[in-house]
Write a protein that holds these residues in place. Structure first.
Motif, PDB file in Angstrom:
ATOM      1  N   GLY A   1      75.418 114.919  37.836  1.00  0.00           N
ATOM      2  CA  GLY A   1      75.066 113.506  37.870  1.00  0.00           C
ATOM      3  C   GLY A   1      74.981 112.991  39.291  1.00  0.00           C
ATOM      4  N   GLY A   2      74.255 111.913  39.473  1.00  0.00           N
ATOM      5  CA  GLY A   2      74.079 111.351  40.805  1.00  0.00           C
ATOM      6  C   GLY A   2      73.157 112.221  41.638  1.00  0.00           C
ATOM      7  N   THR A   3      73.238 112.066  42.938  1.00  0.00           N
ATOM      8  CA  THR A   3      72.405 112.841  43.850  1.00  0.00           C
ATOM      9  C   THR A   3      73.306 113.547  44.854  1.00  0.00           C
ATOM     10  N   MET A   4      72.718 114.442  45.624  1.00  0.00           N
ATOM     11  CA  MET A   4      73.493 115.148  46.640  1.00  0.00           C
ATOM     12  C   MET A   4      74.120 114.177  47.647  1.00  0.00           C
ATOM     13  N   ARG A   5      73.458 113.024  47.840  1.00  0.00           N
ATOM     14  CA  ARG A   5      74.006 112.024  48.766  1.00  0.00           C
ATOM     15  C   ARG A   5      75.320 111.427  48.261  1.00  0.00           C
ATOM     16  N   ASP A   6      75.575 111.590  46.965  1.00  0.00           N
ATOM     17  CA  ASP A   6      76.825 111.079  46.402  1.00  0.00           C
ATOM     18  C   ASP A   6      77.986 112.053  46.599  1.00  0.00           C
ATOM     19  N   SER A   7      77.701 113.243  47.113  1.00  0.00           N
ATOM     20  CA  SER A   7      78.761 114.215  47.387  1.00  0.00           C
ATOM     21  C   SER A   7      79.686 113.656  48.472  1.00  0.00           C
ATOM     22  N   PHE A   8      80.947 114.085  48.458  1.00  0.00           N
ATOM     23  CA  PHE A   8      81.884 113.578  49.462  1.00  0.00           C
ATOM     24  C   PHE A   8      82.979 114.605  49.737  1.00  0.00           C
ATOM     25  N   LEU A   9      83.632 114.409  50.865  1.00  0.00           N
ATOM     26  CA  LEU A   9      84.701 115.299  51.308  1.00  0.00           C
ATOM     27  C   LEU A   9      86.041 114.583  51.205  1.00  0.00           C
ATOM     28  N   VAL A  10      87.014 115.272  50.628  1.00  0.00           N
ATOM     29  CA  VAL A  10      88.376 114.755  50.569  1.00  0.00           C
ATOM     30  C   VAL A  10      89.219 115.549  51.561  1.00  0.00           C
ATOM     31  N   ASN A  11      89.825 114.858  52.506  1.00  0.00           N
ATOM     32  CA  ASN A  11      90.738 115.525  53.433  1.00  0.00           C
ATOM     33  C   ASN A  11      92.087 115.687  52.733  1.00  0.00           C
ATOM     34  N   GLY A  12      92.089 116.605  51.812  1.00  0.00           N
ATOM     35  CA  GLY A  12      93.255 116.834  50.968  1.00  0.00           C
ATOM     36  C   GLY A  12      92.816 117.632  49.756  1.00  0.00           C
ATOM     37  N   VAL A  13      93.322 117.279  48.601  1.00  0.00           N
ATOM     38  CA  VAL A  13      93.041 118.029  47.375  1.00  0.00           C
ATOM     39  C   VAL A  13      92.491 117.097  46.311  1.00  0.00           C
ATOM     40  N   ALA A  14      91.511 117.590  45.570  1.00  0.00           N
ATOM     41  CA  ALA A  14      90.974 116.856  44.428  1.00  0.00           C
ATOM     42  C   ALA A  14      90.693 117.853  43.316  1.00  0.00           C
ATOM     43  N   PHE A  15      91.046 117.492  42.103  1.00  0.00           N
ATOM     44  CA  PHE A  15      90.692 118.337  40.965  1.00  0.00           C
ATOM     45  C   PHE A  15      90.490 117.465  39.730  1.00  0.00           C
ATOM     46  N   GLN A  16      89.726 118.009  38.803  1.00  0.00           N
ATOM     47  CA  GLN A  16      89.383 117.267  37.597  1.00  0.00           C
ATOM     48  C   GLN A  16      90.619 117.001  36.754  1.00  0.00           C
ATOM     49  N   LYS A  17      90.701 115.821  36.176  1.00  0.00           N
ATOM     50  CA  LYS A  17      91.802 115.435  35.315  1.00  0.00           C
ATOM     51  C   LYS A  17      91.997 116.476  34.224  1.00  0.00           C
ATOM     52  N   THR A  18      93.232 116.881  34.021  1.00  0.00           N
ATOM     53  CA  THR A  18      93.534 117.898  33.025  1.00  0.00           C
ATOM     54  C   THR A  18      93.688 117.258  31.645  1.00  0.00           C
TER      55      THR A  18
ATOM     56  N   ASN B   1      80.890 111.218  35.373  1.00  0.00           N
ATOM     57  CA  ASN B   1      81.488 111.102  34.041  1.00  0.00           C
ATOM     58  C   ASN B   1      82.874 111.726  33.964  1.00  0.00           C
ATOM     59  N   GLU B   2      83.401 112.135  35.102  1.00  0.00           N
ATOM     60  CA  GLU B   2      84.690 112.815  35.126  1.00  0.00           C
ATOM     61  C   GLU B   2      85.743 111.955  35.830  1.00  0.00           C
ATOM     62  N   ARG B   3      87.000 112.218  35.472  1.00  0.00           N
ATOM     63  CA  ARG B   3      88.123 111.610  36.164  1.00  0.00           C
ATOM     64  C   ARG B   3      88.731 112.668  37.091  1.00  0.00           C
ATOM     65  N   PHE B   4      89.027 112.282  38.314  1.00  0.00           N
ATOM     66  CA  PHE B   4      89.577 113.216  39.295  1.00  0.00           C
ATOM     67  C   PHE B   4      90.935 112.722  39.789  1.00  0.00           C
ATOM     68  N   ASN B   5      91.841 113.660  40.009  1.00  0.00           N
ATOM     69  CA  ASN B   5      93.103 113.381  40.686  1.00  0.00           C
ATOM     70  C   ASN B   5      92.909 113.718  42.157  1.00  0.00           C
ATOM     71  N   ILE B   6      93.134 112.751  43.020  1.00  0.00           N
ATOM     72  CA  ILE B   6      92.834 112.918  44.444  1.00  0.00           C
ATOM     73  C   ILE B   6      94.088 112.665  45.285  1.00  0.00           C
ATOM     74  N   PHE B   7      94.400 113.650  46.134  1.00  0.00           N
ATOM     75  CA  PHE B   7      95.546 113.565  47.038  1.00  0.00           C
ATOM     76  C   PHE B   7      95.001 113.531  48.466  1.00  0.00           C
ATOM     77  N   SER B   8      95.098 112.411  49.136  1.00  0.00           N
ATOM     78  CA  SER B   8      94.544 112.291  50.485  1.00  0.00           C
ATOM     79  C   SER B   8      95.640 111.906  51.471  1.00  0.00           C
ATOM     80  N   GLY B   9      95.342 112.142  52.753  1.00  0.00           N
ATOM     81  CA  GLY B   9      96.342 111.873  53.787  1.00  0.00           C
ATOM     82  C   GLY B   9      97.524 112.805  53.655  1.00  0.00           C
ATOM     83  N   CYS B  10      97.248 114.085  53.389  1.00  0.00           N
ATOM     84  CA  CYS B  10      98.320 115.066  53.197  1.00  0.00           C
ATOM     85  C   CYS B  10      98.907 115.482  54.543  1.00  0.00           C
ATOM     86  N   PRO B  11     100.227 115.636  54.626  1.00  0.00           N
ATOM     87  CA  PRO B  11     100.876 115.896  55.915  1.00  0.00           C
ATOM     88  C   PRO B  11     100.475 117.208  56.582  1.00  0.00           C
ATOM     89  N   SER B  12     100.162 118.247  55.793  1.00  0.00           N
ATOM     90  CA  SER B  12      99.837 119.526  56.421  1.00  0.00           C
ATOM     91  C   SER B  12      98.487 119.475  57.115  1.00  0.00           C
TER      92      SER B  12
END
Length: 207
Positions: free
Chosen positions: A25-42, A178-189
């Motif tokens: 869904g969306g376009t390639m321009r909607d892609s993004f980078l998370v400085n941390g971890v992201a994964f699909q809601k379980t 259409n997905e829910r993501f869990n996103i962890f940003s600003g991680c200390p490591s």
């Protein structure tokens, strides 16, 4: 984004610290980078919708154990000589799971993740105490969260000390397509990154 992701993991040559998640869904321009971890809601149980979906500077507990009532029943064989003893066994099973959940709460964690199932009883228990939980997190994602947040995956909830808990600046559950993501940003490591690829078809995410 690829260059930024590689820079984000610094001198660490473990490319498995870079996650790639595809969301149709969306376009390639909607892609993004998370400085941390992201994964699909379980998979989640009843009560999940009542849990908070965003925390600032939360402590997080990473587990490799089941938090389900049935796990206590399946992991033991008990022979009774008196049928009246059955209720005491049932009560003991409930006490065991509640003891585990209470120890999770006492750790001070606001986010609880496990590689194994977190059942409906535990989900509601955590929701009532304003704690977010997610079970059946993949081994890869759980290890990346551990590396990013400074946490250590536990195989027991006994004697949890503050040093084994992870943390990040912001945790949030966020809608991506259409997905829910869990996103962890600003991680200390600062040694993990996740690329979330968007596109109208799977082929777009494979480019």
């Amino acid at each position: 984004m690829v260059v930024d992701a590689v820079i984000a993991i610094g001198n660490d040559d473990r490319l498995n610290m870079i996650g790639i998640k595809k969301v149709p869904g969306g376009t390639m321009r909607d892609s993004f980078l998370v400085n941390g971890v992201a994964f699909q809601k379980t998979f989640s149980y009843a009560g999940f919708e009542q849990q908070p979906k965003k925390f600032v500077n939360p402590k997080m507990l990473l587990l490799n154990i089941e938090l389900e009532l049935k796990s206590e029943k399946e992991n033991a064989e008990i022979r009774l000589s008196d049928p009246s003893q059955y209720q005491s066994i049932v009560d003991a099973e409930w006490n065991i799971i509640y003891d585990k959940l209470d120890k999770c709460v006492q750790s001070g964690a606001k986010v609880v993740l496990s590689r194994l199932a977190i059942g409906d009883l535990a989900t509601q228990y955590f929701a009532d105490r304003d704690i977010f939980c997610a079970g059946r997190v993949s081994e890869e994602d759980l290890q990346r969260v551990a590396a990013a947040t400074g946490g250590t995956v536990q195989t027991t909830v006994n004697n949890i000390i503050d040093e084994v808990l992870g943390t990040c600046e912001i945790f949030e559950e966020k809608q991506v397509g259409n997905e829910r993501f869990n996103i962890f940003s600003g991680c200390p490591s600062g040694r993990t990154a996740t690329i979330v690829l968007r596109g109208g078809a799977d082929q777009d995410g494979n480019r």
